[in-house]
Design an enzyme around this catalytic site. Structure first.
Site, PDB file in Angstrom:
ATOM      1  N   HIS A   9       0.827  -1.210   0.000  1.00 35.80           N
ATOM      2  CA  HIS A   9       0.000   0.000   0.000  1.00 35.80           C
ATOM      3  C   HIS A   9       0.864   1.265   0.000  1.00 35.80           C
ATOM      4  CE1 HIS A   9       0.993   0.883   4.196  1.00 35.80           C
ATOM      5  NE2 HIS A   9       0.836  -0.407   4.436  1.00 35.80           N
ATOM      6  N   GLU A  82      -1.953  -7.266   7.270  1.00 31.82           N
ATOM      7  CA  GLU A  82      -0.666  -7.215   7.966  1.00 31.82           C
ATOM      8  C   GLU A  82      -0.718  -8.125   9.190  1.00 31.82           C
ATOM      9  OE1 GLU A  82       2.461  -7.152   8.235  1.00 31.82           O
ATOM     10  OE2 GLU A  82       2.802  -5.048   7.654  1.00 31.82           O
TER      11      GLU A  82
END
Length: 215
Positions: A9, A82
């Site tokens: 990202h 994550e």
């Protein structure tokens, strides 16, 4: 056989502050939005058969920039999240080291089964996280059997995948970068992952960003 464009990202304020995000849902900052737009611009000439994203906002925002102008919906895959860091989440690295020196050392030492202190959620061990991350990315290739897919995820996931593809154990130092909005190309042949190219950030050079701004 599937080509995987594995993408971290764009930048968040917490990235610049070295504050651990984990499962906390932090949005892109202004620079991260700009990076995501540049990423979408750089990939617009490439045929993608699907775009997958972590369910966290910073990844979804980045994936949406890739999907812009395409007849593709971003498909959400929570397995691409994550690592969950438990009580570490929301803290700067220096604060973690001060509050939890033993656990911090174990984390930085990449101890596979080290247990981090629980926070709002129970933290994953590195072994648990790596199994989830690799399983999620490989699972997408296996399940969909498409020619080329984009997978937008997080720094920890990228490290797991690169180590898996290169057969690089966790005791080895990391000799590769994991940059925000970088393009990392891998090949899945039905049995194994292989790195084709890693860490492409040409689209984030100033002239490329300026071109996006002018658009």
């Amino acid at each position: 056989m599937t080509e995987i464009l594995l993408i971290r990202h764009g930048e968040t304020d917490w990235n610049t502050e070295r504050r651990l995000q984990g499962h906390l849902d932090i949005a892109l900052n202004a620079e991260g939005v700009r990076q995501a737009q540049a990423l979408g611009h750089a990939l617009r000439g490439e045929t993608l058969d699907a775009i997958f994203s972590s369910d966290l906002g910073r990844a979804r925002q980045t994936a949406q920039a890739i999907a812009a102008g395409r007849a593709l919906e971003v498909q959400i895959e929570p397995g691409l999240r994550e690592r969950c860091y438990g009580a570490f989440e929301g803290l700067r690295h220096a604060d973690i080291e001060e509050r939890y020196p033993r656990e911090y050392a174990a984390w930085r030492g990449r101890e596979l089964d080290a247990v981090l202190p629980a926070g709002a959620q129970v933290a994953e061990t590195l072994r648990e996280f790596a199994a989830r991350a690799v399983g999620a990315v490989v699972g997408l290739a296996v399940a969909h059997q498409l020619r080329r897919i984009a997978v937008v995820s997080h720094g920890g996931v990228l490290e797991c995948i690169c180590r898996e593809a290169r057969g690089l154990g966790w005791s080895a130092p990391r000799d590769f970068d994991i940059r925000n909005a970088s393009i990392n190309r891998l090949h899945w042949n039905g049995n194994t992952l292989r790195v084709l190219a890693w860490g492409d950030v040409a689209h984030l050079q100033q002239d490329a960003l300026d071109e996006v701004d002018r658009g």
